[in-house]
Structure formats: structure tokens, C-alpha cells
Design a protein around this motif. Structure first.
Motif, PDB file in Angstrom:
ATOM      1  N   PHE A   3       0.869  -1.169   0.000  1.00 51.34           N
ATOM      2  CA  PHE A   3       0.000   0.000   0.000  1.00 51.34           C
ATOM      3  C   PHE A   3       0.913   1.228   0.000  1.00 51.34           C
ATOM      4  CE2 PHE A   3      -3.351   2.632   2.152  1.00 51.34           C
ATOM      5  CZ  PHE A   3      -4.410   2.328   1.310  1.00 51.34           C
ATOM      6  N   GLN A   4       0.597   2.228  -0.797  1.00 46.29           N
ATOM      7  CA  GLN A   4       1.419   3.438  -0.923  1.00 46.29           C
ATOM      8  C   GLN A   4       0.777   4.572  -0.128  1.00 46.29           C
ATOM      9  OE1 GLN A   4       4.296   3.597  -2.962  1.00 46.29           O
ATOM     10  NE2 GLN A   4       4.011   1.411  -3.299  1.00 46.29           N
ATOM     11  N   VAL A   5       1.501   5.133   0.832  1.00 44.69           N
ATOM     12  CA  VAL A   5       0.992   6.236   1.646  1.00 44.69           C
ATOM     13  C   VAL A   5       1.942   7.419   1.520  1.00 44.69           C
ATOM     14  CG1 VAL A   5       0.412   7.025   3.977  1.00 44.69           C
ATOM     15  CG2 VAL A   5      -0.182   4.700   3.264  1.00 44.69           C
ATOM     16  N   TYR A   6       1.379   8.554   1.136  1.00 41.43           N
ATOM     17  CA  TYR A   6       2.148   9.795   1.044  1.00 41.43           C
ATOM     18  C   TYR A   6       1.937  10.593   2.325  1.00 41.43           C
ATOM     19  CZ  TYR A   6       3.935  14.264  -0.509  1.00 41.43           C
ATOM     20  OH  TYR A   6       4.652  15.428  -0.597  1.00 41.43           O
ATOM     21  N   LEU A   7       3.021  11.019   2.956  1.00 48.93           N
ATOM     22  CA  LEU A   7       2.982  11.784   4.196  1.00 48.93           C
ATOM     23  C   LEU A   7       3.314  13.233   3.891  1.00 48.93           C
ATOM     24  CD1 LEU A   7       4.884   9.221   6.441  1.00 48.93           C
ATOM     25  CD2 LEU A   7       2.403   9.512   6.215  1.00 48.93           C
ATOM     26  N   SER A   8       2.338  14.108   4.042  1.00 48.76           N
ATOM     27  CA  SER A   8       2.462  15.508   3.660  1.00 48.76           C
ATOM     28  C   SER A   8       2.367  16.423   4.872  1.00 48.76           C
ATOM     29  CB  SER A   8       1.325  15.866   2.687  1.00 48.76           C
ATOM     30  OG  SER A   8       1.265  17.261   2.473  1.00 48.76           O
ATOM     31  N   GLY A   9       3.041  17.559   4.777  1.00 49.93           N
ATOM     32  CA  GLY A   9       2.820  18.614   5.753  1.00 49.93           C
ATOM     33  C   GLY A   9       3.976  18.873   6.681  1.00 49.93           C
ATOM     34  N   GLU A  10       3.643  19.297   7.850  1.00 49.76           N
ATOM     35  CA  GLU A  10       4.554  19.819   8.863  1.00 49.76           C
ATOM     36  C   GLU A  10       5.829  18.985   8.985  1.00 49.76           C
ATOM     37  OE1 GLU A  10       6.290  19.612  12.614  1.00 49.76           O
ATOM     38  OE2 GLU A  10       4.501  18.371  12.516  1.00 49.76           O
ATOM     39  N   ILE A  11       6.983  19.677   9.050  1.00 52.03           N
ATOM     40  CA  ILE A  11       8.277  18.977   9.058  1.00 52.03           C
ATOM     41  C   ILE A  11       9.072  19.171  10.345  1.00 52.03           C
ATOM     42  CG2 ILE A  11       8.475  19.032   6.540  1.00 52.03           C
ATOM     43  CD1 ILE A  11      10.595  21.270   6.904  1.00 52.03           C
ATOM     44  N   HIS A  12       8.484  19.768  11.356  1.00 51.94           N
ATOM     45  CA  HIS A  12       9.256  20.125  12.542  1.00 51.94           C
ATOM     46  C   HIS A  12       9.088  19.165  13.714  1.00 51.94           C
ATOM     47  CE1 HIS A  12      10.392  23.780  10.516  1.00 51.94           C
ATOM     48  NE2 HIS A  12       9.129  23.939  10.185  1.00 51.94           N
ATOM     49  N   THR A  13       8.299  18.122  13.547  1.00 56.48           N
ATOM     50  CA  THR A  13       8.154  17.100  14.585  1.00 56.48           C
ATOM     51  C   THR A  13       8.341  15.726  13.947  1.00 56.48           C
ATOM     52  OG1 THR A  13       5.749  16.916  14.304  1.00 56.48           O
ATOM     53  CG2 THR A  13       6.543  18.561  15.903  1.00 56.48           C
ATOM     54  N   ASP A  14       8.329  14.691  14.775  1.00 59.65           N
ATOM     55  CA  ASP A  14       8.608  13.330  14.292  1.00 59.65           C
ATOM     56  C   ASP A  14       7.350  12.528  13.965  1.00 59.65           C
ATOM     57  OD1 ASP A  14       7.630  12.862  16.842  1.00 59.65           O
ATOM     58  OD2 ASP A  14       9.177  11.399  17.352  1.00 59.65           O
ATOM     59  N   TRP A  15       6.246  13.189  13.645  1.00 55.15           N
ATOM     60  CA  TRP A  15       4.986  12.489  13.382  1.00 55.15           C
ATOM     61  C   TRP A  15       5.125  11.441  12.291  1.00 55.15           C
ATOM     62  CZ3 TRP A  15       2.309  12.614   8.767  1.00 55.15           C
ATOM     63  CH2 TRP A  15       2.726  13.564   7.828  1.00 55.15           C
ATOM     64  N   TYR A  88       3.696  26.512  12.455  1.00 58.77           N
ATOM     65  CA  TYR A  88       3.722  27.269  11.205  1.00 58.77           C
ATOM     66  C   TYR A  88       2.447  26.996  10.423  1.00 58.77           C
ATOM     67  CZ  TYR A  88       8.680  27.566  12.273  1.00 58.77           C
ATOM     68  OH  TYR A  88       9.874  27.801  12.888  1.00 58.77           O
ATOM     69  N   ARG A  89       2.095  27.898   9.539  1.00 61.03           N
ATOM     70  CA  ARG A  89       0.984  27.638   8.614  1.00 61.03           C
ATOM     71  C   ARG A  89       1.519  26.781   7.480  1.00 61.03           C
ATOM     72  NH1 ARG A  89       0.231  33.447   9.596  1.00 61.03           N
ATOM     73  NH2 ARG A  89      -1.540  33.617  10.982  1.00 61.03           N
ATOM     74  N   GLN A  90       0.927  25.655   7.255  1.00 60.09           N
ATOM     75  CA  GLN A  90       1.382  24.749   6.202  1.00 60.09           C
ATOM     76  C   GLN A  90       0.536  24.933   4.953  1.00 60.09           C
ATOM     77  OE1 GLN A  90       0.982  22.942   9.533  1.00 60.09           O
ATOM     78  NE2 GLN A  90       2.997  23.822   9.816  1.00 60.09           N
ATOM     79  N   SER A 114      -7.722  22.611  17.688  1.00 57.86           N
ATOM     80  CA  SER A 114      -7.665  24.066  17.519  1.00 57.86           C
ATOM     81  C   SER A 114      -7.705  24.479  16.047  1.00 57.86           C
ATOM     82  CB  SER A 114      -6.407  24.635  18.177  1.00 57.86           C
ATOM     83  OG  SER A 114      -5.248  24.254  17.458  1.00 57.86           O
ATOM     84  N   LEU A 115      -7.457  23.546  15.138  1.00 57.18           N
ATOM     85  CA  LEU A 115      -7.435  23.863  13.711  1.00 57.18           C
ATOM     86  C   LEU A 115      -8.705  23.424  12.971  1.00 57.18           C
ATOM     87  CD1 LEU A 115      -3.704  23.042  12.920  1.00 57.18           C
ATOM     88  CD2 LEU A 115      -4.742  25.276  13.296  1.00 57.18           C
ATOM     89  N   VAL A 116      -9.687  22.935  13.694  1.00 54.90           N
ATOM     90  CA  VAL A 116     -10.916  22.460  13.048  1.00 54.90           C
ATOM     91  C   VAL A 116     -11.563  23.566  12.218  1.00 54.90           C
ATOM     92  CG1 VAL A 116     -13.292  21.698  13.484  1.00 54.90           C
ATOM     93  CG2 VAL A 116     -11.385  20.543  14.606  1.00 54.90           C
ATOM     94  N   HIS A 117     -11.738  24.734  12.789  1.00 52.47           N
ATOM     95  CA  HIS A 117     -12.404  25.805  12.043  1.00 52.47           C
ATOM     96  C   HIS A 117     -11.587  26.267  10.832  1.00 52.47           C
ATOM     97  CE1 HIS A 117     -15.117  29.048  11.123  1.00 52.47           C
ATOM     98  NE2 HIS A 117     -14.085  29.885  11.133  1.00 52.47           N
TER      99      HIS A 117
END
Length: 146
Positions: A3-15, A88-90, A114-117
Motif C-alpha cells: 500500500f502506498q501512503v504519502y505523508l504531507s505537511g509539517e516537518i518540525h516534529t517526528d509524526w 507554522y501555517r502549512q 484548535s485547527l478544526v475551524h
């Protein structure tokens, strides 16, 4: 075939690593891909195309080079996980979500309440909203083991 999963977004933590490690512990056959997560390297992606410059034109060149990798990875993935962090705003992550939606690629958003809205439209097109990497691993387990 994995299965191929692309991980996008924030780069400042180890998620990303938390998801990769969690899936490995579950024995899931997943191949992960991502944009370049080294901020300096990403910003310098277009530097070889001409004289050094700063500001808009440097970012413009690098964004186009980075888009080659990102667009190909999204087109090839079975699912994207798109992380929005607090620091940061991604905008790039929001763009990736829109690209997924335009292609009909399923995606999961990953962010806190906090980012739902601010992300209501992005979440509205997502197949799921997760708040932790562990929840993403649980969803992937369900998708691949159920």
C-alpha cells in the motif's frame, strides 16, 4: 504489492516516524513517501538552475522542482496523510490536500482540535480527521487488516 501512503505537511516534529514505526510494529505492508523534509535542502532545490537569488524567485524555482517529487508521489499513492502543525501555517499541505481532492485520492488530515475551524473545507473533503499519529496507524490497520 505494498500500500502506498504519502505523508504531507509539517516537518518540525517526528509524526512521520511515529506513523512509520507504528505501522512496522503492526506488520503492515506499506511504502511511505514524502516531500523533502530537510527545510534548507527544500528551499535550495532550484539553486542549481541559475545565479543565486533571494526571495520570490528562489522560492519560485525551488517550489517547481519540489512539485515534481510531490505531484508524482501523490499521483502514485493509495492514500495521503496530511499533517497540519501548530507552529507554522502549512500552505503547502493545504495545496497537497486540494491536489488529492482534485485527483480523487483519499486523504486523512492530522491536526489538533484548535485547527478544526480554519481547516473546515480541507477536512470536509478528507475521508477522516485524526488528532494523533497513533490514530492514523489504527486507521491504516483497519484498512489493511479488516
Amino acid at each position: 504489492m505494498a500500500f502506498q501512503v504519502y505523508l504531507s505537511g509539517e516537518i518540525h516534529t517526528d509524526w512521520r516516524q511515529q506513523i512509520i514505526d507504528g505501522c512496522a510494529r503492526q506488520g503492515l505492508a506499506i511504502t511511505f513517501s514524502s516531500a523533502v523534509t530537510d527545510h534548507a535542502a527544500s528551499d535550495a532545490a532550484g539553486d542549481g538552475l541559475g545565479p543565486d537569488c533571494e526571495g520570490f524567485w528562489r522560492d519560485h524555482k525551488s517550489a517547481k522542482i519540489n512539485a515534481i517529487r510531490i505531484q508524482n508521489a501523490i499521483q502514485r499513492c493509495d492514500l495521503a496523510v496530511i499533517r497540519f502543525g501548530e507552529q507554522y501555517r502549512q500552505w503547502n499541505a493545504a495545496f497537497d490536500a486540494g491536489f488529492c481532492a482534485a485527483l480523487g485520492k483519499p486523504y486523512i488530515t492530522l491536526h489538533d482540535a484548535s485547527l478544526v475551524h480554519p481547516l473546515k473545507e480541507v477536512d470536509g473533503a478528507a475521508q477522516a480527521w485524526a488528532q494523533t499519529p497513533e490514530q492514523v496507524v489504527e486507521l491504516l490497520c483497519y484498512l489493511l487488516k479488516a
